[in-house]
Scaffold this motif. Structure first.
Motif, short mmCIF file in Angstrom:
data_model
loop_
_atom_site.label_atom_id
_atom_site.label_comp_id
_atom_site.label_asym_id
_atom_site.label_seq_id
_atom_site.Cartn_x
_atom_site.Cartn_y
_atom_site.Cartn_z
N UNK A 1 -4.36 -2.62 -4.86
CA UNK A 1 -4.17 -1.41 -5.66
C UNK A 1 -5.48 -0.92 -6.26
N UNK A 2 -6.28 -1.84 -6.79
CA UNK A 2 -7.55 -1.46 -7.41
C UNK A 2 -8.51 -0.85 -6.40
N UNK B 1 2.66 6.66 -7.25
CA UNK B 1 1.78 7.67 -7.83
C UNK B 1 2.18 9.08 -7.43
N UNK B 2 3.36 9.20 -6.87
CA UNK B 2 3.85 10.52 -6.49
C UNK B 2 3.17 11.09 -5.27
N UNK B 3 2.57 10.21 -4.46
CA UNK B 3 1.90 10.66 -3.24
C UNK B 3 2.82 10.43 -2.05
N UNK B 4 2.70 11.28 -1.06
CA UNK B 4 3.54 11.15 0.13
C UNK B 4 2.69 11.12 1.39
N UNK C 1 0.83 -1.20 0.00
CA UNK C 1 0.00 0.00 0.00
C UNK C 1 0.86 1.26 0.00
N UNK C 2 1.95 1.23 0.75
CA UNK C 2 2.87 2.37 0.73
C UNK C 2 3.55 2.51 -0.63
N UNK C 3 3.90 1.39 -1.25
CA UNK C 3 4.47 1.43 -2.60
C UNK C 3 3.46 2.03 -3.58
N UNK C 4 2.20 1.69 -3.41
CA UNK C 4 1.14 2.22 -4.28
C UNK C 4 1.11 3.74 -4.20
N UNK C 5 1.20 4.27 -2.98
CA UNK C 5 1.21 5.72 -2.81
C UNK C 5 2.45 6.33 -3.47
N UNK C 6 3.61 5.77 -3.17
CA UNK C 6 4.86 6.32 -3.69
C UNK C 6 4.92 6.26 -5.21
#
Length: 267
Positions: free
Chosen positions: A234-235, A57-60, A50-55
């Motif tokens: 992710x979905x 997408x350029x999210x922090x 889940x953290x990889x999913x955020x990262x």
């Protein structure tokens, strides 16, 4: 077309005057999710994904304190609030290393009246250890925000005046003595909130409060959050990110009182 883009295209466009909402994720325990009837546990493997999913997408991920400050400054784009309720001891070994690997921060809502105890309020769930004073200090020193989840995890709308004061004001005092830093955030146990509880939180000196789905009470003192669980792939995360704006309004659109802690003795 990516699934999230396709889903977004089917949804009605919000009015132009509605600001983008704050996106605050709600976690609890990061450990083996087996035998958890409440579905508040996320495995370390799923959490890492889940953290990889955020990262990716350029999210922090940031603390709520940082998210609100960035929002006030008009620079919150790409920031996601990360919160952890109940103060489970597994945060230290399971969540913190993964957060630091990505350069993320988070808000950890703890219970100073149950230091080193267990989650006795979850009658049907597995027993889980809660953070000790030393562990809370270590988490704060690692750059995480420490917030209050009350003193002992009781629903505030059902508490008498004396208990309500202890769960809000006294818990903040204890945490500030413990960490040596201001405690700005409060999280309502069970997500239960009403105007009386919100007033107590503000009068106790907190700058904001986190709820779950506060409905008409949504404000800086009852911020809505999105539950994140083991099943959030992710979905599902993409869908939650798309749907969240349609269910919430920006707190700044709803708060009529000045932001910040209430003055002692204020109505």
């Amino acid at each position: 077309m990516p699934a999230a883009t396709a889903l977004r295209s089917l949804l009605p466009k919000p009015p132009l005057w509605v600001k983008p909402p704050l996106w605050v994720a709600m976690y609890h325990s990061i450990t083996d999710p087996a035998d958890d009837p409440y579905r508040v546990t996320v495995s370390p493997v799923r959490f890492a994904r889940q953290l990889h999913w955020l990262a990716d997408r350029g999210l922090r991920g940031v603390s709520v304190r940082e998210l609100l400050a960035a929002t006030a400054a008009g620079c919150a784009k790409g920031l996601v609030g990360l919160t952890f309720d109940d103060g489970y001891a597994d945060f230290l070994d399971s969540a913190l290393p993964l957060l630091r690997r990505h350069g993320f921060t988070a808000t950890v809502f703890v219970l100073p009246g149950r230091l080193g105890g267990e989650n006795a309020w979850d009658a049907a769930g597995p027993r889980k250890s809660l953070l000790t004073e030393d562990q809370i200090v270590r988490i704060a020193e690692a750059g995480m925000e420490i917030g209050s989840h009350g003193l002992t995890h009781v629903p505030l709308p059902e508490a008498g005046d004396e208990l309500l004061a202890a769960e809000t004001r006294r818990s903040r005092e204890l945490l500030e003595e413990m960490t040596g830093t201001p405690v700005d955030g409060f999280c309502y146990p069970y997500g239960k909130v009403d105007p009386r509880a919100m007033h107590a939180v503000r009068k106790a000196g907190y700058a904001y409060g986190c709820a779950i789905d506060p409905g008409p009470h949504t404000s800086t003192y009852a911020l809505p959050r999105v539950h994140i669980g083991e099943g959030d792939t992710s979905l599902r995360l993409a869908a939650k990110r798309v749907l969240h704006p349609l269910r919430r309004r920006h707190p700044a659109d709803l708060v009529t009182a000045p932001l910040g802690p209430a003055r002692v003795g204020a109505p």
